[in-house]
Design an enzyme around this catalytic site. Structure first.
Site, PDB file in Angstrom:
ATOM      1  CG  HIS A 151      -2.011  -1.044   1.128  1.00  0.00           C
ATOM      2  ND1 HIS A 151      -2.762  -1.423   2.210  1.00  0.00           N
ATOM      3  CD2 HIS A 151      -2.451  -1.810   0.096  1.00  0.00           C
ATOM      4  CE1 HIS A 151      -3.616  -2.364   1.847  1.00  0.00           C
ATOM      5  NE2 HIS A 151      -3.452  -2.619   0.570  1.00  0.00           N
ATOM      6  N   GLY A 168      -2.145  -8.792  12.792  1.00  0.00           N
ATOM      7  CA  GLY A 168      -2.640  -7.444  13.013  1.00  0.00           C
ATOM      8  C   GLY A 168      -3.425  -6.837  11.872  1.00  0.00           C
TER       9      GLY A 168
HETATM   10  N1  APR Z   1      -1.959  -6.441  18.501  1.00  0.00           N
HETATM   11  C1  APR Z   1      -2.478  -7.256  17.522  1.00  0.00           C
HETATM   12  N2  APR Z   1      -3.539  -6.891  16.749  1.00  0.00           N
HETATM   13  C2  APR Z   1      -4.087  -5.686  16.981  1.00  0.00           C
HETATM   14  C3  APR Z   1      -3.605  -4.801  17.985  1.00  0.00           C
HETATM   15  C4  APR Z   1      -2.488  -5.234  18.760  1.00  0.00           C
HETATM   16  N3  APR Z   1      -1.965  -4.465  19.713  1.00  0.00           N
HETATM   17  N4  APR Z   1      -4.380  -3.668  17.980  1.00  0.00           N
HETATM   18  C5  APR Z   1      -5.324  -3.865  17.017  1.00  0.00           C
HETATM   19  N5  APR Z   1      -5.154  -5.074  16.428  1.00  0.00           N
HETATM   20  C6  APR Z   1      -5.941  -5.667  15.337  1.00  0.00           C
HETATM   21  C7  APR Z   1      -7.415  -5.340  15.380  1.00  0.00           C
HETATM   22  O1  APR Z   1      -8.114  -6.296  16.134  1.00  0.00           O
HETATM   23  C8  APR Z   1      -7.810  -5.381  13.896  1.00  0.00           C
HETATM   24  O2  APR Z   1      -8.227  -6.695  13.541  1.00  0.00           O
HETATM   25  O3  APR Z   1      -5.450  -5.112  14.135  1.00  0.00           O
HETATM   26  C9  APR Z   1      -6.497  -5.057  13.167  1.00  0.00           C
HETATM   27  C10 APR Z   1      -6.466  -3.665  12.521  1.00  0.00           C
HETATM   28  O4  APR Z   1      -7.422  -3.657  11.496  1.00  0.00           O
HETATM   29  P1  APR Z   1      -7.624  -2.352  10.579  1.00  0.00           P
HETATM   30  O5  APR Z   1      -7.685  -1.165  11.431  1.00  0.00           O
HETATM   31  O6  APR Z   1      -8.769  -2.660   9.682  1.00  0.00           O
HETATM   32  O7  APR Z   1      -6.252  -2.254   9.755  1.00  0.00           O
HETATM   33  P2  APR Z   1      -5.774  -3.120   8.490  1.00  0.00           P
HETATM   34  O8  APR Z   1      -6.372  -4.475   8.488  1.00  0.00           O
HETATM   35  O9  APR Z   1      -4.313  -3.024   8.433  1.00  0.00           O
HETATM   36  O10 APR Z   1      -6.400  -2.266   7.285  1.00  0.00           O
HETATM   37  C11 APR Z   1      -6.138  -2.693   5.960  1.00  0.00           C
HETATM   38  O11 APR Z   1      -7.230  -0.751   5.075  1.00  0.00           O
HETATM   39  O12 APR Z   1      -7.632   1.415   5.553  1.00  0.00           O
HETATM   40  C12 APR Z   1      -6.955   0.586   4.705  1.00  0.00           C
HETATM   41  O13 APR Z   1      -4.958   0.941   3.468  1.00  0.00           O
HETATM   42  C13 APR Z   1      -5.454   0.797   4.764  1.00  0.00           C
HETATM   43  O14 APR Z   1      -3.690  -0.851   4.885  1.00  0.00           O
HETATM   44  C14 APR Z   1      -4.955  -0.493   5.388  1.00  0.00           C
HETATM   45  C15 APR Z   1      -6.022  -1.496   5.040  1.00  0.00           C
END
Ligand code: APR
Length: 233
Positions: free
Chosen positions: A110, A177
Protein backbone atom coordinates in the site's frame (compact mmCIF):
# COMPACT_ATOMS: atom_id res chain seq x y z
CA UNK A 1 16.72 -24.90 12.72
CA UNK A 2 13.86 -27.28 13.51
CA UNK A 3 10.94 -25.72 11.53
CA UNK A 4 9.23 -28.13 9.12
CA UNK A 5 8.35 -25.20 6.89
CA UNK A 6 10.47 -23.99 4.01
CA UNK A 7 8.73 -21.14 2.25
CA UNK A 8 7.15 -18.39 4.33
CA UNK A 9 4.86 -15.47 3.55
CA UNK A 10 3.91 -13.07 6.36
CA UNK A 11 1.20 -10.41 5.96
CA UNK A 12 1.01 -7.54 8.44
CA UNK A 13 -1.55 -4.82 9.04
CA UNK A 14 -2.05 -1.78 11.27
CA UNK A 15 -2.42 -3.91 14.40
CA UNK A 16 1.32 -4.71 14.47
CA UNK A 17 2.10 -0.98 14.81
CA UNK A 18 -0.68 -0.15 17.28
CA UNK A 19 1.56 -0.62 20.31
CA UNK A 20 4.08 1.76 18.71
CA UNK A 21 1.44 4.49 18.99
CA UNK A 22 0.26 4.45 15.37
CA UNK A 23 -3.52 4.40 15.02
CA UNK A 24 -5.28 1.50 13.33
CA UNK A 25 -8.18 2.18 10.95
CA UNK A 26 -11.26 0.26 12.05
CA UNK A 27 -10.78 -0.17 15.81
CA UNK A 28 -12.83 1.82 18.34
CA UNK A 29 -10.82 5.10 17.93
CA UNK A 30 -9.47 4.14 14.54
CA UNK A 31 -8.62 6.66 11.80
CA UNK A 32 -11.77 5.83 9.83
CA UNK A 33 -13.88 6.81 12.83
CA UNK A 34 -12.27 10.27 12.74
CA UNK A 35 -12.06 10.81 8.98
CA UNK A 36 -14.22 9.74 6.05
CA UNK A 37 -11.88 7.54 3.99
CA UNK A 38 -13.57 8.84 0.80
CA UNK A 39 -12.24 12.33 1.66
CA UNK A 40 -8.64 11.42 2.55
CA UNK A 41 -7.83 8.06 0.91
CA UNK A 42 -9.26 8.23 -2.64
CA UNK A 43 -8.03 10.02 -5.79
CA UNK A 44 -11.45 11.70 -5.96
CA UNK A 45 -11.07 13.04 -2.41
CA UNK A 46 -7.60 14.39 -3.28
CA UNK A 47 -9.00 16.15 -6.36
CA UNK A 48 -11.85 17.62 -4.30
CA UNK A 49 -9.79 18.86 -1.34
CA UNK A 50 -6.00 18.35 -1.63
CA UNK A 51 -5.32 20.58 1.40
CA UNK A 52 -7.32 18.24 3.67
CA UNK A 53 -5.48 15.20 2.30
CA UNK A 54 -2.06 16.81 2.77
CA UNK A 55 -3.00 17.76 6.34
CA UNK A 56 -4.05 14.15 7.05
CA UNK A 57 -0.82 12.61 5.77
CA UNK A 58 1.39 15.36 7.21
CA UNK A 59 -0.02 14.59 10.69
CA UNK A 60 0.50 10.83 10.19
CA UNK A 61 4.06 11.44 8.92
CA UNK A 62 4.91 13.57 11.95
CA UNK A 63 3.44 10.93 14.25
CA UNK A 64 5.48 8.21 12.56
CA UNK A 65 8.72 10.12 13.02
CA UNK A 66 8.03 10.06 16.79
CA UNK A 67 7.26 6.30 16.86
CA UNK A 68 9.58 3.30 17.30
CA UNK A 69 9.36 -0.39 16.34
CA UNK A 70 7.98 -2.74 19.04
CA UNK A 71 8.90 -6.37 19.97
CA UNK A 72 6.60 -7.73 17.23
CA UNK A 73 8.53 -5.87 14.52
CA UNK A 74 11.81 -7.01 16.10
CA UNK A 75 10.69 -10.65 16.20
CA UNK A 76 9.95 -10.64 12.45
CA UNK A 77 13.32 -9.09 11.60
CA UNK A 78 15.00 -11.69 13.80
CA UNK A 79 13.09 -14.54 12.15
CA UNK A 80 14.07 -13.24 8.70
CA UNK A 81 17.75 -13.27 9.67
CA UNK A 82 17.50 -16.92 10.74
CA UNK A 83 15.23 -18.12 7.91
CA UNK A 84 17.43 -19.84 5.28
CA UNK A 85 14.89 -20.26 2.53
CA UNK A 86 12.05 -18.31 0.86
CA UNK A 87 10.80 -15.48 3.04
CA UNK A 88 8.58 -12.54 2.11
CA UNK A 89 7.11 -9.99 4.52
CA UNK A 90 4.18 -8.23 2.84
CA UNK A 91 2.89 -5.23 4.74
CA UNK A 92 -0.26 -3.21 4.22
CA UNK A 93 1.31 -0.59 6.50
CA UNK A 94 2.78 2.61 5.09
CA UNK A 95 5.00 3.14 8.16
CA UNK A 96 8.73 2.27 8.14
CA UNK A 97 8.79 0.38 11.45
CA UNK A 98 9.59 -2.97 9.80
CA UNK A 99 12.63 -1.45 8.11
CA UNK A 100 13.71 0.27 11.32
CA UNK A 101 13.49 -3.10 13.11
CA UNK A 102 15.81 -4.59 10.47
CA UNK A 103 13.44 -6.29 8.00
CA UNK A 104 14.79 -6.37 4.43
CA UNK A 105 12.79 -9.01 2.48
CA UNK A 106 9.83 -6.65 2.72
CA UNK A 107 7.19 -5.37 0.31
CA UNK A 108 4.91 -2.38 0.98
CA UNK A 109 1.79 -3.24 -1.02
CA UNK A 110 0.00 0.00 0.00
CA UNK A 111 2.99 2.32 -0.45
CA UNK A 112 5.15 4.27 1.99
CA UNK A 113 4.27 7.35 4.06
CA UNK A 114 7.88 8.64 4.04
CA UNK A 115 7.87 8.83 0.24
CA UNK A 116 6.23 11.34 -2.10
CA UNK A 117 5.71 11.30 -5.83
CA UNK A 118 5.10 13.97 -8.44
CA UNK A 119 2.12 13.46 -10.73
CA UNK A 120 3.68 15.83 -13.24
CA UNK A 121 7.12 14.23 -13.83
CA UNK A 122 6.78 10.89 -11.99
CA UNK A 123 9.66 11.62 -9.60
CA UNK A 124 9.47 9.56 -6.41
CA UNK A 125 11.63 10.20 -3.35
CA UNK A 126 11.91 10.17 0.43
CA UNK A 127 10.17 12.98 2.31
CA UNK A 128 10.12 13.64 6.07
CA UNK A 129 8.62 17.14 5.92
CA UNK A 130 5.12 18.42 5.55
CA UNK A 131 4.05 19.04 1.98
CA UNK A 132 1.16 21.07 0.56
CA UNK A 133 -0.13 22.47 -2.72
CA UNK A 134 2.59 25.13 -2.84
CA UNK A 135 5.44 22.65 -2.39
CA UNK A 136 7.44 22.42 -5.62
CA UNK A 137 8.58 19.05 -6.91
CA UNK A 138 12.34 18.76 -6.18
CA UNK A 139 12.85 17.27 -9.66
CA UNK A 140 10.69 19.27 -12.10
CA UNK A 141 10.18 22.31 -9.85
CA UNK A 142 6.44 22.41 -10.48
CA UNK A 143 4.19 23.01 -7.43
CA UNK A 144 0.78 21.38 -6.92
CA UNK A 145 1.51 17.84 -8.20
CA UNK A 146 3.05 16.20 -5.18
CA UNK A 147 1.15 13.48 -3.32
CA UNK A 148 2.05 10.87 -0.67
CA UNK A 149 3.34 7.63 -2.23
CA UNK A 150 0.48 5.61 -0.76
CA UNK A 151 -2.13 3.43 -2.50
CA UNK A 152 -5.61 4.90 -2.17
CA UNK A 153 -8.90 3.02 -2.45
CA UNK A 154 -9.60 2.33 -6.12
CA UNK A 155 -5.87 2.25 -6.99
CA UNK A 156 -3.77 -0.84 -7.77
CA UNK A 157 -1.71 -2.24 -4.89
CA UNK A 158 2.06 -2.52 -5.48
CA UNK A 159 4.10 -5.66 -6.07
CA UNK A 160 1.15 -7.98 -6.78
CA UNK A 161 3.08 -10.20 -9.22
CA UNK A 162 5.80 -10.87 -6.61
CA UNK A 163 3.18 -11.48 -3.92
CA UNK A 164 1.20 -13.92 -6.08
CA UNK A 165 4.37 -15.83 -6.87
CA UNK A 166 5.34 -16.08 -3.20
CA UNK A 167 1.82 -17.18 -2.19
CA UNK A 168 1.83 -19.87 -4.89
CA UNK A 169 5.10 -21.30 -3.50
CA UNK A 170 4.63 -20.90 0.27
CA UNK A 171 4.00 -23.74 2.74
CA UNK A 172 3.38 -21.37 5.67
CA UNK A 173 1.27 -18.19 5.64
CA UNK A 174 1.06 -16.00 8.75
CA UNK A 175 -1.27 -13.00 9.06
CA UNK A 176 -0.59 -10.45 11.83
CA UNK A 177 -2.64 -7.44 13.01
CA UNK A 178 -5.11 -7.10 10.18
CA UNK A 179 -8.93 -7.09 10.25
CA UNK A 180 -9.29 -8.81 6.88
CA UNK A 181 -11.58 -6.14 5.50
CA UNK A 182 -9.55 -4.96 2.53
CA UNK A 183 -8.88 -6.92 -0.67
CA UNK A 184 -6.70 -8.17 -2.26
CA UNK A 185 -4.79 -8.67 1.06
CA UNK A 186 -7.84 -10.23 2.75
CA UNK A 187 -7.86 -12.94 0.05
CA UNK A 188 -4.25 -14.07 0.52
CA UNK A 189 -5.10 -16.64 3.19
CA UNK A 190 -7.55 -18.46 0.89
CA UNK A 191 -4.97 -18.47 -1.92
CA UNK A 192 -2.27 -19.86 0.37
CA UNK A 193 -4.63 -22.46 1.79
CA UNK A 194 -5.82 -23.48 -1.67
CA UNK A 195 -2.32 -24.54 -2.63
CA UNK A 196 -1.80 -26.45 0.65
CA UNK A 197 -0.01 -24.01 2.95
CA UNK A 198 -0.49 -24.03 6.73
CA UNK A 199 -2.23 -20.78 7.70
CA UNK A 200 -1.91 -18.86 10.98
CA UNK A 201 -3.73 -15.79 12.31
CA UNK A 202 -2.04 -13.69 15.04
CA UNK A 203 -4.33 -10.82 16.06
CA UNK A 204 -5.90 -9.03 19.00
CA UNK A 205 -9.29 -10.56 18.11
CA UNK A 206 -10.75 -12.77 15.37
CA UNK A 207 -10.57 -11.04 11.97
CA UNK A 208 -13.29 -11.07 9.29
CA UNK A 209 -11.58 -14.09 7.71
CA UNK A 210 -10.68 -15.95 10.90
CA UNK A 211 -12.61 -19.10 9.93
CA UNK A 212 -10.28 -19.72 6.99
CA UNK A 213 -7.17 -19.98 9.17
CA UNK A 214 -6.01 -23.43 10.35
CA UNK A 215 -4.32 -22.01 13.49
CA UNK A 216 -5.12 -18.86 15.52
CA UNK A 217 -3.59 -17.02 18.47
CA UNK A 218 -5.14 -13.91 20.00
CA UNK A 219 -3.54 -11.18 22.07
CA UNK A 220 -1.35 -8.07 21.72
CA UNK A 221 1.16 -8.42 18.86
CA UNK A 222 4.10 -7.45 21.09
CA UNK A 223 3.40 -10.60 23.14
CA UNK A 224 2.05 -13.24 20.76
CA UNK A 225 4.34 -12.54 17.78
CA UNK A 226 7.70 -13.03 19.57
CA UNK A 227 6.32 -16.16 21.30
CA UNK A 228 5.06 -17.67 18.04
CA UNK A 229 8.26 -16.88 16.11
CA UNK A 230 10.45 -18.37 18.86
CA UNK A 231 8.39 -21.58 18.71
CA UNK A 232 8.73 -21.63 14.92
CA UNK A 233 12.51 -21.64 14.99
N1 APR B 1 -1.96 -6.44 18.50
C1 APR B 1 -2.48 -7.26 17.52
N2 APR B 1 -3.54 -6.89 16.75
C2 APR B 1 -4.09 -5.69 16.98
C3 APR B 1 -3.61 -4.80 17.98
C4 APR B 1 -2.49 -5.23 18.76
N3 APR B 1 -1.97 -4.46 19.71
N4 APR B 1 -4.38 -3.67 17.98
C5 APR B 1 -5.32 -3.87 17.02
N5 APR B 1 -5.15 -5.07 16.43
C6 APR B 1 -5.94 -5.67 15.34
C7 APR B 1 -7.41 -5.34 15.38
O1 APR B 1 -8.11 -6.30 16.13
C8 APR B 1 -7.81 -5.38 13.90
O2 APR B 1 -8.23 -6.70 13.54
O3 APR B 1 -5.45 -5.11 14.14
C9 APR B 1 -6.50 -5.06 13.17
C10 APR B 1 -6.47 -3.67 12.52
O4 APR B 1 -7.42 -3.66 11.50
P1 APR B 1 -7.62 -2.35 10.58
O5 APR B 1 -7.69 -1.17 11.43
O6 APR B 1 -8.77 -2.66 9.68
O7 APR B 1 -6.25 -2.25 9.75
P2 APR B 1 -5.77 -3.12 8.49
O8 APR B 1 -6.37 -4.48 8.49
O9 APR B 1 -4.31 -3.02 8.43
O10 APR B 1 -6.40 -2.27 7.28
C11 APR B 1 -6.14 -2.69 5.96
O11 APR B 1 -7.23 -0.75 5.07
O12 APR B 1 -7.63 1.41 5.55
C12 APR B 1 -6.96 0.59 4.70
O13 APR B 1 -4.96 0.94 3.47
C13 APR B 1 -5.45 0.80 4.76
O14 APR B 1 -3.69 -0.85 4.89
C14 APR B 1 -4.95 -0.49 5.39
C15 APR B 1 -6.02 -1.50 5.04
Amino acid sequence: MASPYQSLVILTGAGISAESGLGTFRDKDGLWTQYDLRDVATPEGFARNPALVHEFYNARRRNLLEAAPNPAHAALADLERQWPRDFLLVTQNVDDLHERAGSTRLLHMHGELLKIRCENCGDRRECRQDIDLATACPACGTPGYLRPHVVWFGEMPLGMAQIEQALAACDLFISIGTSGNVYPAAGFVAEARRQGAHTVELNLEPSEGHSVFAEKRYGPASEIVPAFMRALL
